[in-house]
Motif scaffolding. Structure first.
Motif, PDB file in Angstrom:
ATOM      1  N   HIS A  64       0.703  -1.377   0.098  1.00  0.00           N
ATOM      2  CA  HIS A  64       0.154   0.085  -0.210  1.00  0.00           C
ATOM      3  C   HIS A  64       0.677   1.087   0.103  1.00  0.00           C
ATOM      4  O   HIS A  64       0.269   2.336   0.131  1.00  0.00           O
ATOM      5  N   GLY A  65       2.289   1.072  -0.020  1.00  0.00           N
ATOM      6  CA  GLY A  65       3.049   2.263  -0.156  1.00  0.00           C
ATOM      7  C   GLY A  65       3.246   3.016   0.989  1.00  0.00           C
ATOM      8  O   GLY A  65       3.827   4.075   1.021  1.00  0.00           O
ATOM      9  N   MET A  66       3.437   2.135   2.216  1.00  0.00           N
ATOM     10  CA  MET A  66       3.700   2.786   3.439  1.00  0.00           C
ATOM     11  C   MET A  66       4.520   1.801   4.227  1.00  0.00           C
ATOM     12  O   MET A  66       4.861   0.489   3.800  1.00  0.00           O
ATOM     13  N   ALA A  75      -4.301   0.574  10.134  1.00  0.00           N
ATOM     14  CA  ALA A  75      -5.035  -0.715  10.063  1.00  0.00           C
ATOM     15  C   ALA A  75      -6.062  -0.724  11.557  1.00  0.00           C
ATOM     16  O   ALA A  75      -7.203  -0.800  11.616  1.00  0.00           O
ATOM     17  N   GLY A  76      -5.155  -0.193  12.693  1.00  0.00           N
ATOM     18  CA  GLY A  76      -6.017  -0.116  13.917  1.00  0.00           C
ATOM     19  C   GLY A  76      -7.006   0.926  14.042  1.00  0.00           C
ATOM     20  O   GLY A  76      -7.917   0.756  14.545  1.00  0.00           O
ATOM     21  N   VAL A  77      -6.664   2.032  13.494  1.00  0.00           N
ATOM     22  CA  VAL A  77      -7.612   3.178  13.295  1.00  0.00           C
ATOM     23  C   VAL A  77      -8.764   2.628  12.428  1.00  0.00           C
ATOM     24  O   VAL A  77     -10.002   2.919  12.667  1.00  0.00           O
ATOM     25  N   GLY A 160      -3.614  -1.403  16.528  1.00  0.00           N
ATOM     26  CA  GLY A 160      -3.012  -2.101  15.583  1.00  0.00           C
ATOM     27  C   GLY A 160      -1.663  -2.572  15.651  1.00  0.00           C
ATOM     28  O   GLY A 160      -1.362  -3.683  14.830  1.00  0.00           O
ATOM     29  N   LEU A 161      -0.763  -1.666  16.073  1.00  0.00           N
ATOM     30  CA  LEU A 161       0.656  -2.088  16.240  1.00  0.00           C
ATOM     31  C   LEU A 161       0.768  -3.294  17.070  1.00  0.00           C
ATOM     32  O   LEU A 161       1.670  -4.306  16.877  1.00  0.00           O
ATOM     33  N   ARG A 162       0.086  -3.582  18.210  1.00  0.00           N
ATOM     34  CA  ARG A 162       0.217  -4.623  18.943  1.00  0.00           C
ATOM     35  C   ARG A 162      -0.195  -5.753  18.420  1.00  0.00           C
ATOM     36  O   ARG A 162       0.552  -6.958  18.700  1.00  0.00           O
ATOM     37  N   LYS A 163      -1.167  -5.639  17.676  1.00  0.00           N
ATOM     38  CA  LYS A 163      -1.666  -7.051  17.247  1.00  0.00           C
ATOM     39  C   LYS A 163      -1.422  -7.020  15.652  1.00  0.00           C
ATOM     40  O   LYS A 163      -1.840  -8.160  14.979  1.00  0.00           O
ATOM     41  N   HIS A 164      -0.458  -6.367  15.091  1.00  0.00           N
ATOM     42  CA  HIS A 164       0.175  -6.498  13.670  1.00  0.00           C
ATOM     43  C   HIS A 164      -1.091  -6.585  12.656  1.00  0.00           C
ATOM     44  O   HIS A 164      -1.125  -7.301  11.764  1.00  0.00           O
ATOM     45  N   VAL A 166      -3.511  -5.598   9.454  1.00  0.00           N
ATOM     46  CA  VAL A 166      -3.392  -5.158   8.194  1.00  0.00           C
ATOM     47  C   VAL A 166      -4.411  -4.611   7.731  1.00  0.00           C
ATOM     48  O   VAL A 166      -5.708  -4.956   8.179  1.00  0.00           O
ATOM     49  N   LEU A 167      -4.452  -3.535   6.637  1.00  0.00           N
ATOM     50  CA  LEU A 167      -5.306  -3.258   6.154  1.00  0.00           C
ATOM     51  C   LEU A 167      -6.088  -3.977   5.121  1.00  0.00           C
ATOM     52  O   LEU A 167      -5.505  -4.664   4.282  1.00  0.00           O
TER      53      LEU A 167
END
Length: 222
Positions: A64-66, A75-77, A160-164, A166-167
């Motif tokens: 996705h370019g990031m 992804a968490g948001v 999102g960071l803790r659970k890894h 994905v979008l």
């Protein structure tokens, strides 16, 4: 915190100047039913030691370019967005603005430069559209408490960071033009977003029982 402070200072300054000139300034999301709404879009990126960690370094870019960190946070948001609306769209009137075909983001999707998506990625001027430097949340209005709104967004991003997380695949067309059921609507009323918030243990644990109960109580009274 500085961004939230600056927004409060700006709004109070606008109100004071308007009052001095015999006017009343309002930030209500939908002042007139036959006119466009008024939002308070938020752009976010992740910084560490002066570097934008949302942008991928050589060899670490996702599809996705990031960066991976950027995608997991976003992804968490995205995952928690229906509950976040209880903070960022805090009035019944807020949902008069969050309608299809108004560039406000009525569907639960994200897109690359898609102005009908509530979350969209953005690219630096003059840089390839495949490179993402930040993302925008459109489902945020001027009547929201910026401290609570940003706290909810950050809590969701940390999850999102803790659970890894994905979008999902981006939606790069008007979601309202897709067949029914292809993309779900976000909450269409304050009651619906509060119901989503009640079920969200992640935001509850981050914000705390007392403040969460107060936020819900105020919205239910309103």
């Amino acid at each position: 915190m500085e961004a939230a402070d600056n927004l409060v200072f700006l709004k109070e300054t606008i109100r004071a100047v308007a009052n001095r000139n015999g006017l009343l300034a309002t930030f209500i999301p939908k002042y007139a039913s036959n006119d466009v709404g008024s939002g308070c879009h938020v752009h976010l990126s992740l910084w560490q030691n002066g570097k934008n960690k949302f942008m991928a370094e050589d060899g670490s870019i996702t599809k996705h370019g990031m960066s991976t960190i950027g995608e997991e946070f976003m992804a968490g948001v995205f995952h928690h967005l229906p509950s976040i609306l209880a903070f960022t769209a805090p009035l019944p009137n807020s949902y008069e603005r969050l309608k299809p075909n108004t560039w406000s983001g009525a569907y639960h999707c994200w897109g690359k430069e898609n102005r009908e998506a509530p979350i969209r990625t953005a690219c630096p001027p003059g840089i390839s559209s495949e490179v993402v430097s930040n993302f925008e949340i459109k489902a945020f209005d001027g009547c929201a408490n910026p401290y609570l709104g940003l706290a909810a967004v950050i809590a969701a991003g940390i999850d999102g960071l803790r659970k890894h997380l994905v979008l999902p695949e981006p939606v790069d067309t008007n979601p309202d033009s897709l067949k029914e059921g292809a993309v779900h609507r976000l909450p269409t009323s304050l009651d619906e977003s509060v119901a989503e918030l009640r079920k969200n243990e992640v935001l509850k644990n981050f914000i705390g029982d007392k403040l969460m109960n107060a936020v819900i109580a105020v919205r239910e009274v309103g």
